[in-house]
Scaffold this motif. Structure first.
Motif, short mmCIF file in Angstrom:
data_model
loop_
_atom_site.label_atom_id
_atom_site.label_comp_id
_atom_site.label_asym_id
_atom_site.label_seq_id
_atom_site.Cartn_x
_atom_site.Cartn_y
_atom_site.Cartn_z
N VAL A 33 0.87 -1.18 0.00
CA VAL A 33 0.00 0.00 0.00
C VAL A 33 0.91 1.23 0.00
CG1 VAL A 33 -1.67 1.32 1.34
CG2 VAL A 33 -1.87 -1.18 1.20
N THR A 52 -4.42 1.57 -2.54
CA THR A 52 -4.21 0.15 -2.29
C THR A 52 -3.35 -0.48 -3.38
OG1 THR A 52 -6.36 -0.29 -3.32
CG2 THR A 52 -6.28 -0.12 -0.92
N ARG A 101 0.94 -4.68 4.44
CA ARG A 101 -0.13 -4.92 5.41
C ARG A 101 -0.05 -6.31 6.03
NH1 ARG A 101 -0.48 0.03 5.69
NH2 ARG A 101 -2.25 1.23 4.90
#
Length: 119
Positions: A33, A52, A101
């Motif tokens: 990201v 994203t 993430r």
């Protein structure tokens, strides 16, 4: 090694536009990201925009909504920030950030680029 190199900053008059670029290397760009942050003198660093991994979703700070656009090119390993209708309060050092993430330890920053909005 991991590198994030920002470019495109400078001095612009109020109402003007700038396009920032952040070229990434040393990691799998499409797995991260990407975000732009900024820090004005005497203030904390703040999140400006996020995109994203596949560019499906974007998010913006309320202060820049409708004026700034974040985008990315996963072939060129580059993230962009198009800034329109610039205001003096947009003056800051702008930083590129890459965040994984899945493994939060994998978080990288660029060196920053100065944006100054002044007549």
């Amino acid at each position: 090694q991991v590198q994030l190199v920002e470019s495109g900053g400078g001095l612009v008059q109020p109402g003007g536009s700038l396009r920032l670029s952040c070229a990434a290397s040393g990691f799998t760009f499409s797995n991260y990201v990407m975000s732009w942050y900024r820090q004005a003198p005497g203030k904390e660093r703040e999140l400006v925009a996020t995109i994203t991994r596949a560019a499906v979703n974007t998010n913006y700070a309320d202060s820049v909504k409708g004026r700034f656009t974040i985008s990315r090119d996963n072939v060129k390993n580059t993230v962009y920030l198009q800034m329109n209708s610039l205001k003096p309060e947009d003056t800051a050092v702008y930083y590129c950030n890459a965040a994984n993430r899945v493994d939060i330890r994998l978080n990288y920053w660029g060196q920053g680029t100065q944006v100054t909005v002044d007549s």
